[in-house]
Design a protein around this motif. Structure first.
Motif, mmCIF file in Angstrom:
data_model
loop_
_atom_site.group_PDB
_atom_site.id
_atom_site.type_symbol
_atom_site.label_atom_id
_atom_site.label_comp_id
_atom_site.label_asym_id
_atom_site.label_seq_id
_atom_site.Cartn_x
_atom_site.Cartn_y
_atom_site.Cartn_z
ATOM 1 N N THR A 201 0.654 9.130 -5.363
ATOM 2 C CA THR A 201 1.125 8.293 -4.248
ATOM 3 C C THR A 201 2.620 8.482 -4.008
ATOM 4 O OG1 THR A 201 -0.504 6.647 -4.946
ATOM 5 C CG2 THR A 201 1.108 5.945 -3.310
ATOM 6 N N SER A 221 8.367 -1.196 -5.416
ATOM 7 C CA SER A 221 8.453 -0.514 -4.114
ATOM 8 C C SER A 221 7.158 -0.582 -3.301
ATOM 9 C CB SER A 221 8.819 0.952 -4.340
ATOM 10 O OG SER A 221 7.784 1.583 -5.081
ATOM 11 N N ASP A 222 7.294 -0.250 -2.017
ATOM 12 C CA ASP A 222 6.111 -0.155 -1.150
ATOM 13 C C ASP A 222 5.162 0.919 -1.649
ATOM 14 O OD1 ASP A 222 7.258 -2.092 0.378
ATOM 15 O OD2 ASP A 222 7.875 -0.754 2.017
ATOM 16 N N ALA A 223 5.750 2.019 -2.166
ATOM 17 C CA ALA A 223 4.889 3.103 -2.670
ATOM 18 C C ALA A 223 4.054 2.603 -3.848
ATOM 19 C CB ALA A 223 5.732 4.301 -3.078
ATOM 20 N N GLN A 225 3.059 -0.447 -4.251
ATOM 21 C CA GLN A 225 2.011 -1.303 -3.661
ATOM 22 C C GLN A 225 0.870 -0.435 -3.113
ATOM 23 O OE1 GLN A 225 3.431 -4.654 -1.428
ATOM 24 N NE2 GLN A 225 1.568 -4.770 -0.208
ATOM 25 N N GLU A 226 1.248 0.680 -2.516
ATOM 26 C CA GLU A 226 0.231 1.624 -2.010
ATOM 27 C C GLU A 226 -0.605 2.185 -3.182
ATOM 28 O OE1 GLU A 226 -0.792 2.713 0.921
ATOM 29 O OE2 GLU A 226 -1.868 4.550 0.321
ATOM 30 N N ASP A 229 -3.109 -0.283 -3.914
ATOM 31 C CA ASP A 229 -4.183 -0.249 -2.905
ATOM 32 C C ASP A 229 -5.183 0.866 -3.224
ATOM 33 O OD1 ASP A 229 -3.189 -2.375 -1.471
ATOM 34 O OD2 ASP A 229 -2.165 -1.153 0.051
ATOM 35 N N SER A 401 -2.601 -6.445 -4.155
ATOM 36 C CA SER A 401 -1.627 -5.399 -4.475
ATOM 37 C C SER A 401 -0.190 -5.911 -4.398
ATOM 38 C CB SER A 401 -1.822 -4.190 -3.556
ATOM 39 O OG SER A 401 -3.099 -3.654 -3.766
ATOM 40 N N ALA A 402 0.097 -6.781 -3.423
ATOM 41 C CA ALA A 402 1.465 -7.306 -3.289
ATOM 42 C C ALA A 402 1.834 -8.132 -4.525
ATOM 43 C CB ALA A 402 1.580 -8.150 -2.023
ATOM 44 N N VAL A 405 2.458 -5.865 -7.666
ATOM 45 C CA VAL A 405 3.773 -5.247 -7.703
ATOM 46 C C VAL A 405 4.800 -6.223 -8.266
ATOM 47 C CG1 VAL A 405 5.624 -4.544 -6.144
ATOM 48 C CG2 VAL A 405 3.383 -3.503 -5.937
#
Ligand code: BGC
Length: 416
Positions: A201, A221-223, A225-226, A229, A401-402, A405
């Motif tokens: 990811t 980070s957003d990554a 969180q991805e 997911d 997921s949020a 993190v």
């Protein structure tokens, strides 16, 4: 998490009793190689020692990834009854070395020239304060996928190269009524998958910043969180009986055509071979999509516990046998791993093993070789366990997921 705690007291009792039977000419070896493929590989080592007149007192402690074995080890050392040699990973070796528990192997290492042939990434965990304190057996890596070839062929699926292609393949299997992913629901197995998912990811930058540097921004980070997911997508595509399943039983599902894929370290190959299966014909091995240039490694080593003074004759013989080039080839061909020396020929290895050796050398020279978080080569056990808890709780639906993190940031900051 239940799996991580059950049965430890019984195991300790059993191993302590059996330990009483050791004699001077035996090596007592604590390890977690209990699956069919692992036992077959272990036999290569036992036979090697027995041919030198050294008896083998077996101390198996079941539990993939070795958490239970490490719990038993702590109890044994506390009781003043350390085994002769112990299978160990990464930071655990350094922790025991710092406590002064490990024997100094410098003499045998110098005689046999280990410095020149063991890769630097392994020496980082095999030496402490300038002293060799363990004998590296192999190099495994966690960013592999294992597939049943007939299942893929029957569904018109080619080896996926990207995460998107992997999702398409998984969706196609699900639509055909085949369990897409064989998985064993144990924290260490979820963490093993997470190694590859995070690398895929966010690439090596995210992997290193999060798992090795323990950087809060990367962990939150957003990554990241991805990546969670993507774990949720994987969770949605395992069968309903995944919880608590041992890794080798998940491998058996792929072997038997009950599932398409398993994401697991290359010890899984030992199970395919032990079942008489051939790479390229019956099963396929490929790097987790999006991690083709990276290797997340873990190396099994045997740490020798100081038995009060110098290294014993048996410990030196064990270390020497482990590092011999012929053993490194014979053992790793069966185990699924690759040699812990750079000078061993790949001639006896199958295509997956040859690829593993090539990938390792390429990753080491391009700066793409990283220690596995899941298998104790990225951070000390306290941090690794904190990550395990969050990853497994998310996998089991406790967090979205949020939240995962945020929990990850918090858990790592407390543990480090
Ligand atoms: C070890 C492998 C072993 C696997 C499953 C890993 O931590 O490095 O040797 O086969 O766990 O038990």
């Amino acid at each position: 998490m239940k799996n991580r705690k059950t049965g430890i007291a019984g195991l300790i009792a059993a191993t302590s009793l059996a330990a009483g039977a050791a004699t001077a000419a035996d090596v007592e070896v604590l390890h977690w190689w209990t699956s069919g493929g692992e036992a077959a590989a272990l036999n290569v080592l036992k036979q090697d020692l027995e041919s030198q007149g050294i008896g083998w007192l077996d101390m198996p402690v079941a539990g993939g990834g070795g958490e239970q074995a490490m719990t038993v080890l702590r109890a044994r050392v506390t009781a003043g009854n350390a085994p002769t040699a112990v299978q160990m990973l990464g930071f655990d070796i350094l922790d025991w070395a710092k406590q002064g528990a490990l024997a100094d192997l410098n003499e045998i290492a110098a005689q046999e020239g280990w410095d020149a042939v063991v890769p630097g990434a392994l020496q980082a965990f095999a030496k402490h304060d300038g002293k060799w304190i363990s004998a590296p057996v192999n190099v495994h890596s966690t960013n592999w996928v294992w597939a049943n070839k007939a299942v893929l062929d029957a569904n018109g699926i080619a080896v996926p190269q990207t995460w998107e292609e992997f999702m398409a393949a998984v969706n196609a299997l699900a639509a055909a009524g085949v369990t897409p992913i064989a998985h064993g629901g144990q924290a260490w197995q979820e963490a093993t998958v997470f190694d590859a998912v995070v690398m895929s990811t966010g690439g090596p930058d995210l992997y290193k910043a999060a798992f090795i540097d323990l950087d809060e921004e990367a962990l939150g980070s957003d990554a990241m969180q991805e990546a969670f997911d993507r774990m949720a997508f994987i969770r949605a595509n395992v069968d309903e009986n995944f919880s608590g399943r041992d890794w080798n039983l998940a491998t058996a599902m792929v072997i038997n055509g009950e599932a398409g894929f398993q994401m697991m370290g290359d010890w899984a190959k030992g199970e395919f071979l032990n079942a008489g299966k051939m790479p390229g014909t019956d099963f396929l091995c490929f790097r987790f999509p999006g991690t083709q240039d990276q290797v997340t490694f873990n190396a099994d080593q045997f740490a020798m516990f100081d038995q009060g003074g110098t290294v014993s004759k048996e410990q030196a013989a064990l270390a020497s046998a482990i590092l011999s080039p012929s053993f490194q080839s014979a053992f790793n061909v069966v185990k699924g791993s690759v040699p812990a020396r750079t000078d061993v020929s790949d001639a006896d290895f199958d295509d997956c093993g040859k690829q593993g050796m090539k990938d390792l050398a390429a990753a080491a020279s391009s700066g793409n070789l990283f220690g596995s978080m899941a298998h104790g080569h990225a951070s000390p056990a306290s941090v690794r366990n904190a990550i395990y808890d969050v990853v497994t709780a998310h996998f089991n639906g406790e967090f979205d997921s949020a939240t995962a993190v945020q929990e990850l940031v918090d858990a790592v900051s407390i543990a480090k």
